[in-house]
Design a protein around this motif. Structure first.
Motif, PDB file in Angstrom:
ATOM      1  N   ARG A  28      11.196  90.443 -24.301  1.00  0.00           N
ATOM      2  CA  ARG A  28      11.702  90.544 -25.664  1.00  0.00           C
ATOM      3  C   ARG A  28      12.204  92.001 -25.997  1.00  0.00           C
ATOM      4  O   ARG A  28      12.963  92.278 -26.518  1.00  0.00           O
ATOM      5  N   THR A  37      19.614  88.462 -28.415  1.00  0.00           N
ATOM      6  CA  THR A  37      18.780  87.361 -28.840  1.00  0.00           C
ATOM      7  C   THR A  37      18.030  87.251 -27.701  1.00  0.00           C
ATOM      8  O   THR A  37      18.551  87.216 -26.502  1.00  0.00           O
ATOM      9  N   ARG A  39      16.815  85.130 -25.079  1.00  0.00           N
ATOM     10  CA  ARG A  39      16.916  83.905 -24.736  1.00  0.00           C
ATOM     11  C   ARG A  39      16.274  83.462 -23.218  1.00  0.00           C
ATOM     12  O   ARG A  39      16.731  84.011 -22.341  1.00  0.00           O
ATOM     13  N   ARG A  49       5.456  77.628 -24.990  1.00  0.00           N
ATOM     14  CA  ARG A  49       6.951  77.678 -25.593  1.00  0.00           C
ATOM     15  C   ARG A  49       6.835  77.921 -27.093  1.00  0.00           C
ATOM     16  O   ARG A  49       7.438  78.490 -27.637  1.00  0.00           O
ATOM     17  N   ARG A  53       8.550  80.689 -29.192  1.00  0.00           N
ATOM     18  CA  ARG A  53       9.364  80.682 -30.392  1.00  0.00           C
ATOM     19  C   ARG A  53       8.782  81.286 -31.562  1.00  0.00           C
ATOM     20  O   ARG A  53       9.507  82.026 -32.469  1.00  0.00           O
ATOM     21  N   GLY A  56       9.965  84.716 -31.621  1.00  0.00           N
ATOM     22  CA  GLY A  56      11.109  85.199 -32.070  1.00  0.00           C
ATOM     23  C   GLY A  56      11.972  85.119 -30.568  1.00  0.00           C
ATOM     24  O   GLY A  56      13.228  85.426 -30.817  1.00  0.00           O
ATOM     25  N   VAL A  57      11.565  84.255 -29.606  1.00  0.00           N
ATOM     26  CA  VAL A  57      12.400  84.026 -28.450  1.00  0.00           C
ATOM     27  C   VAL A  57      12.938  82.581 -28.554  1.00  0.00           C
ATOM     28  O   VAL A  57      12.386  81.536 -28.973  1.00  0.00           O
ATOM     29  N   ASP A  58      14.235  82.608 -28.202  1.00  0.00           N
ATOM     30  CA  ASP A  58      15.068  81.416 -28.161  1.00  0.00           C
ATOM     31  C   ASP A  58      14.755  80.664 -26.868  1.00  0.00           C
ATOM     32  O   ASP A  58      15.301  81.112 -25.652  1.00  0.00           O
ATOM     33  N   VAL A  59      13.847  79.716 -26.968  1.00  0.00           N
ATOM     34  CA  VAL A  59      13.379  79.143 -25.769  1.00  0.00           C
ATOM     35  C   VAL A  59      14.609  78.034 -25.298  1.00  0.00           C
ATOM     36  O   VAL A  59      14.807  77.022 -25.932  1.00  0.00           O
ATOM     37  N   LEU A  60      15.080  78.011 -23.908  1.00  0.00           N
ATOM     38  CA  LEU A  60      16.068  77.296 -23.386  1.00  0.00           C
ATOM     39  C   LEU A  60      15.197  76.205 -22.898  1.00  0.00           C
ATOM     40  O   LEU A  60      14.468  76.116 -22.300  1.00  0.00           O
TER      41      LEU A  60
END
Length: 333
Positions: A28, A37, A39, A49, A53, A56-60
């Motif tokens: 991050r 961002t 990701r 997971r 989130r 602030g993480v965009d979890v793929l």
């Protein structure tokens, strides 16, 4: 500083209640330095997971491939399991995607286009494929502003940060009890980490802190007790007098190295009531020793300047530019 136009950065990272969240925090921070961002594919449970989130993480989703994430991607792998990290590198390179891997203390190092290990105890080294040593420690870019500000600690304040995993809920009450006995009247603030929990364990004194308040509390503490993960590097960069402890065997080399370099007091392995008393006694002595506090703070700030994330981000931009040049050349051919 924004990344080079047309470049996509994605992460593969491991995290969880037992492993901790340091790898995720590091990615991050690197995303912030790159201006993207965060990701990431997160190796961990559904609860992990969800915690990612919340950070602030965009979890793929696992079904999303490197081909789907965007143009000219660069993959950053921060996973201490060498078999998993190696498999990620191989898959990416088979697609022509450049890869950066991030490691700790030389453990489980995996060959990649760029290898980063910002650990203390390593000699600084840089070439096109390796960035080694504490000048490449990946920390939140926002620490630089706090570092430059004049540090006025709160008298007899102690910040405890033992990492982001579930172990904090067992270790912290023992440590706070011991510290209260050795340093009566100390103002104790404790970071709770990233693992969700409805009811936090009771403390004989002090209070729990949410993760977002850790940096401000840490920089204003007279003394900190910090585990040997990412936060110990942050505390060094901020010039906080430290008692560093290991909460896993893997953290012991870092804690010892910081002590040898004069940047922290080695508190040993914190794992039970006896070790908690030892750590508390050393922290209490440090509270009563302003000259030792100044020496530790100066050595720590000299060792970790907080600019490592900027240096690593610059190297990733270069890596991405090389990847885009190869991609254009293959299309032209």
């Amino acid at each position: 500083m924004p990344i080079t136009s047309g470049m996509t950065v994605v992460f593969h990272v491991a995290a969880g209640p037992r492993l901790g969240f340091g790898h995720l925090v590091r990615c991050r921070s690197l995303a912030r330095a790159l201006g993207v961002t965060p990701r990431a594919w997160v190796r961990g449970s559904a609860a992990t997971r969800a915690s990612a989130r919340a950070m602030g993480v965009d979890v793929l989703r696992d079904t999303i491939s490197l081909r789907d994430v965007g143009p000219s991607p660069v993959l950053v792998v921060d996973d201490p399991a060498p078999a998993t990290a190696s498999a990620c590198v191989r898959r990416a390179q088979a697609l022509g995607v450049p890869v950066c891997t991030i490691h700790d203390a030389g453990r489980a190092r995996v060959d990649a286009d760029l290898v980063v290990d910002g650990s203390v105890g390593l000699a600084s080294y840089r070439d096109a494929s390796r960035l080694l040593g504490p000048e490449y420690a990946v920390l939140d870019p926002g620490l630089r502003a706090r570092r430059r500000a004049r540090r006025v600690p709160r008298s007899r304040s102690v910040c405890i940060a033992l990492g982001g995993g579930a172990h904090v809920f067992a270790l912290v009450p023992m440590l706070v009890t011991a510290l209260t006995a050795h340093a009566p009247g100390a103002d104790i603030q404790v970071a709770r980490g990233f693992v969700p929990r409805k009811a936090l364990p009771a403390l004989v004194s002090g209070q729990w802190l949410a993760p977002e308040h850790l940096a401000d509390t840490l920089v204003s503490a007279e003394v900190a007790i910090v585990a040997g993960g990412v936060t110990v590097y942050e505390a060094c960069a901020l010039g906080v007098p430290l008692v560093a402890v290991a909460v896993t065997s893997a953290q012991q080399p870092t804690v010892r190295a910081l002590d040898v370099l004069g940047a922290a007091i080695d508190g040993g392995w914190l794992k039970d009531v006896t070790s908690a008393r030892r750590v508390a006694e050393r922290a209490a002595r440090l509270l009563e020793a302003p000259a030792a506090q100044r020496r530790l703070a100066a050595s720590a700030k000299a060792l970790i300047d907080g600019d490592g994330v900027r240096r690593v981000a610059a190297a990733i931009r270069t890596l991405g530019a090389r990847g885009r040049s190869k991609e254009r050349a293959s299309h032209a051919a």
